[in-house]
Design a protein around this motif. Structure first.
Motif, short mmCIF file in Angstrom:
data_model
loop_
_atom_site.label_atom_id
_atom_site.label_comp_id
_atom_site.label_asym_id
_atom_site.label_seq_id
_atom_site.Cartn_x
_atom_site.Cartn_y
_atom_site.Cartn_z
N ALA A 283 83.99 47.29 -8.55
CA ALA A 283 83.23 46.21 -9.20
C ALA A 283 84.04 45.73 -10.39
O ALA A 283 84.22 46.46 -11.36
CB ALA A 283 81.87 46.71 -9.64
N MET A 284 84.57 44.50 -10.30
CA MET A 284 85.52 44.00 -11.30
C MET A 284 84.89 42.86 -12.10
O MET A 284 84.72 41.75 -11.61
CB MET A 284 86.80 43.54 -10.61
CG MET A 284 87.46 44.71 -9.82
SD MET A 284 88.94 44.23 -8.93
CE MET A 284 90.08 43.97 -10.29
N SER A 285 84.57 43.16 -13.36
CA SER A 285 83.87 42.20 -14.22
C SER A 285 84.81 41.13 -14.77
O SER A 285 84.36 40.10 -15.25
CB SER A 285 83.21 42.93 -15.38
OG SER A 285 84.22 43.52 -16.18
N GLY B 161 86.86 42.31 -17.10
CA GLY B 161 87.19 43.01 -18.34
C GLY B 161 88.26 44.07 -18.12
O GLY B 161 88.66 44.34 -16.99
N VAL B 162 88.69 44.66 -19.21
CA VAL B 162 89.80 45.62 -19.15
C VAL B 162 89.37 46.92 -18.49
O VAL B 162 90.14 47.54 -17.74
CB VAL B 162 90.39 45.85 -20.57
CG1 VAL B 162 89.37 46.42 -21.54
CG2 VAL B 162 91.63 46.73 -20.52
N ASP B 163 88.15 47.36 -18.73
CA ASP B 163 87.71 48.65 -18.18
C ASP B 163 87.72 48.66 -16.66
O ASP B 163 88.28 49.56 -16.03
CB ASP B 163 86.30 49.00 -18.68
CG ASP B 163 86.28 49.35 -20.15
OD1 ASP B 163 87.23 50.02 -20.60
OD2 ASP B 163 85.33 48.97 -20.85
N SER B 164 87.09 47.65 -16.07
CA SER B 164 87.02 47.66 -14.61
C SER B 164 88.37 47.35 -13.98
O SER B 164 88.64 47.77 -12.85
CB SER B 164 85.93 46.72 -14.10
OG SER B 164 86.01 45.46 -14.71
N LEU C 81 80.87 40.11 -9.35
CA LEU C 81 79.49 39.70 -9.16
C LEU C 81 79.21 38.46 -9.99
O LEU C 81 79.37 38.49 -11.21
CB LEU C 81 78.54 40.82 -9.58
CG LEU C 81 78.88 42.20 -9.02
CD1 LEU C 81 77.99 43.27 -9.63
CD2 LEU C 81 78.75 42.19 -7.49
N ARG D 66 81.91 35.72 -23.67
CA ARG D 66 82.40 36.88 -22.95
C ARG D 66 81.18 37.64 -22.46
O ARG D 66 80.67 38.53 -23.12
CB ARG D 66 83.27 37.71 -23.89
CG ARG D 66 83.72 39.05 -23.35
CD ARG D 66 84.69 38.89 -22.19
NE ARG D 66 84.99 40.23 -21.64
CZ ARG D 66 84.36 40.73 -20.60
NH1 ARG D 66 83.43 40.05 -19.99
NH2 ARG D 66 84.66 41.94 -20.16
N CYS E 222 78.90 38.79 -18.58
CA CYS E 222 79.20 39.38 -17.29
C CYS E 222 79.41 38.27 -16.27
O CYS E 222 79.60 38.54 -15.12
CB CYS E 222 78.03 40.26 -16.85
SG CYS E 222 76.48 39.36 -16.81
N LYS F 26 73.83 46.96 -9.73
CA LYS F 26 75.09 47.63 -9.36
C LYS F 26 74.87 48.80 -8.41
O LYS F 26 75.65 49.00 -7.49
CB LYS F 26 75.80 48.09 -10.63
CG LYS F 26 76.35 46.91 -11.43
CD LYS F 26 76.85 47.32 -12.79
CE LYS F 26 77.03 46.10 -13.68
NZ LYS F 26 77.01 46.44 -15.10
N THR G 194 83.28 51.72 -10.79
CA THR G 194 83.08 50.83 -11.94
C THR G 194 83.87 51.35 -13.15
O THR G 194 84.35 52.48 -13.15
CB THR G 194 81.59 50.72 -12.35
OG1 THR G 194 81.18 51.97 -12.91
CG2 THR G 194 80.70 50.33 -11.19
N GLY G 195 83.94 50.51 -14.16
CA GLY G 195 84.64 50.87 -15.39
C GLY G 195 83.71 51.45 -16.45
O GLY G 195 84.03 51.41 -17.63
N HIS G 196 82.59 52.00 -16.02
CA HIS G 196 81.67 52.63 -16.99
C HIS G 196 82.34 53.83 -17.65
O HIS G 196 83.06 54.59 -17.00
CB HIS G 196 80.39 53.11 -16.29
CG HIS G 196 79.42 52.02 -15.99
ND1 HIS G 196 79.19 51.54 -14.72
CD2 HIS G 196 78.61 51.32 -16.82
CE1 HIS G 196 78.27 50.59 -14.78
NE2 HIS G 196 77.91 50.42 -16.03
N GLN H 116 78.68 55.43 -22.06
CA GLN H 116 77.64 54.59 -21.45
C GLN H 116 76.67 55.41 -20.59
O GLN H 116 75.96 54.84 -19.76
CB GLN H 116 78.29 53.49 -20.60
CG GLN H 116 79.00 52.42 -21.42
CD GLN H 116 79.65 51.38 -20.55
OE1 GLN H 116 80.48 51.69 -19.70
NE2 GLN H 116 79.26 50.12 -20.71
N SER I 71 82.76 43.33 -23.83
CA SER I 71 81.72 42.37 -23.45
C SER I 71 80.56 42.35 -24.43
O SER I 71 80.37 43.25 -25.23
CB SER I 71 81.22 42.67 -22.04
OG SER I 71 80.85 44.02 -21.93
#
Ligand SMILES: Nc1ncnc2c1ncn2[C@@H]1O[C@H](COP(=O)(O)OP(=O)(O)OP(=O)(O)O)[C@@H](O)[C@H]1O
Length: 355
Positions: A6-8, A10-13, A32, A46, A48, A106, A124-126, A145, A189
């Motif tokens: 799951a690629m938002s 953002g850097v994390d995902s 998404l 910035r 989702c 998600k 995910t990048g959680h 998170q 975000s």
């Protein structure tokens, strides 16, 4: 293993997807589209949901050489997250939309679709640890998170992968920079992605209209102010009350009564709570035997407090706190942890704060 990242945007995902590729998985990226008005969120916002975010996600997927899709889940997001958010405020409660999104979007809508398409898991990048099927706090306490994931069931967690749980955010950004990802320096975000300007009260007023009512002081029972709608308030709130009280002592929101449209306020010592009653719990693993000693976190980024957890006859929980807590807001989740400084605090489950 076939995994859906799951690629938002953002850097994390981005880094989570890259690590899944490195681990040898067969990775497909998905962004998404969650906002109905994506075009209006284009510049600077910035969240989702902006078009720019989708482009950023696609660029990373291209660099990783993985297939990439955009899934339009805007209707589902509106029904399951945004409408819930509005309804909860209308009922005098304070919802956590990120937790709802994890639960319903998600790790329900996306995970179900992924499984139907033959994927084994959603990456995910959680920032949270997931090992042997158990959810734990991230190594990076500031970015942890686990609170907004505490609502997930064992079945949902079985289909989740969080590759970032054992690294700091600093390390995540360093990996992104080493790989030359343009998103390496992208800001984190926004709090509530569907309110890009951060004006929650304004958003709710547009949805719920104005409904004036009194602000009553708990100590005297007198009306000390007025408001344009109970949805503008959260239990524990201090700022923005605009009250005309004789003394100079700050007032806090103690309770919100949407039927009579009454907001009751009081001085700091009246805000303390030693016992929290909740609705029915959900557990991230086998339901623990009660009563139980645990730690509870009563809001996102809150400090955990020791507690005893007992079953209530109505199916909810009674949490007896080891220390008085202030500003415990109905609608927030009470996330229960078993402290573990070595492996990371274990998330046991959560229950919605009732009163
Ligand atoms: N619009 C989206 N499309 C796809 N995945 C998403 C989207 N929004 C969030 N996610 C997934 O959920 C994770 C947590 O979302 P959150 O909004 O907390 O982002 P974050 O921690 O800022 O991460 P990121 O830096 O990847 O945006 C993201 O890392 C990503 O895997």
């Amino acid at each position: 293993m076939r995994v859906l990242a799951a690629m938002s945007g953002g850097v994390d995902s981005a880094v989570a997807a890259a690590l899944a590729v490195d681990a040898g998985h067969d990775v497909t990226g998905v962004h998404l589209a969650l906002s109905p008005d994506r075009q209006t969120l284009r510049s600077g916002a910035r969240g989702c949901c902006s078009v720019e975010d989708a482009h950023d996600a696609r660029r990373v997927a291209d660099e990783l050489g993985i297939p990439f899709y955009v899934w339009d889940l805007a209707d589902r997001f509106r029904e399951d997250v945004v409408e819930d958010f509005v309804a909860e405020y209308a009922a005098g409660r304070t919802p956590n939309p990120c937790l709802r999104c994890n639960e319903r979007i998600k790790f329900t809508a996306v995970l179900d679709r992924a499984r139907a398409l033959g994927f084994d898991a959603v990456v995910t990048g959680h920032h949270a640890r997931l090992a042997d099927g158990r959810l734990r706090r991230s190594v990076d306490a500031a970015k942890d998170q686990s609170y907004v994931l505490g609502v997930l069931t064992a079945e949902q967690l079985a289909g989740a992968r969080f590759p970032l749980g054992s690294m700091t955010k600093e390390r995540v950004r360093a990996i992104a920079a080493e790989r030359g990802f343009a998103v390496a320096t992208k800001p984190d975000s926004h709090d509530v992605c569907f309110i890009p300007d951060g004006d929650t009260r304004g958003f709710l007023t547009r949805r719920l209209g104005t409904a004036p009512g009194p602000v009553v002081d708990a100590a005297t029972g007198t009306t000390v102010g007025s408001h344009e709608g109970t949805h503008g308030f959260t239990v524990g709130q201090r700022r923005g009350l605009g009250l005309a009280v004789g003394d100079q002592r700050p007032r806090y929101v103690l309770s919100i009564e949407p039927v009579t449209r009454t907001v009751t306020v009081g001085t700091a010592e009246l805000t303390g709570v030693d016992v929290v009653r909740t609705g029915p719990p959900t557990w991230t693993g086998p339901a623990p035997a009660l009563p139980l000693r645990a730690e509870v976190q009563l809001r996102a980024h809150g400090t955990p407090v020791g507690c005893t957890v007992e079953a209530a006859p109505d199916g909810g929980l009674v949490l007896t706190l080891a220390r008085t807590e202030r500003g415990v807001a109905p609608g927030q989740s009470a996330v229960l942890y078993a402290p573990d400084p070595v492996h990371g605090d274990l998330v046991l489950g959560q229950a919605p704060v009732a009163r």
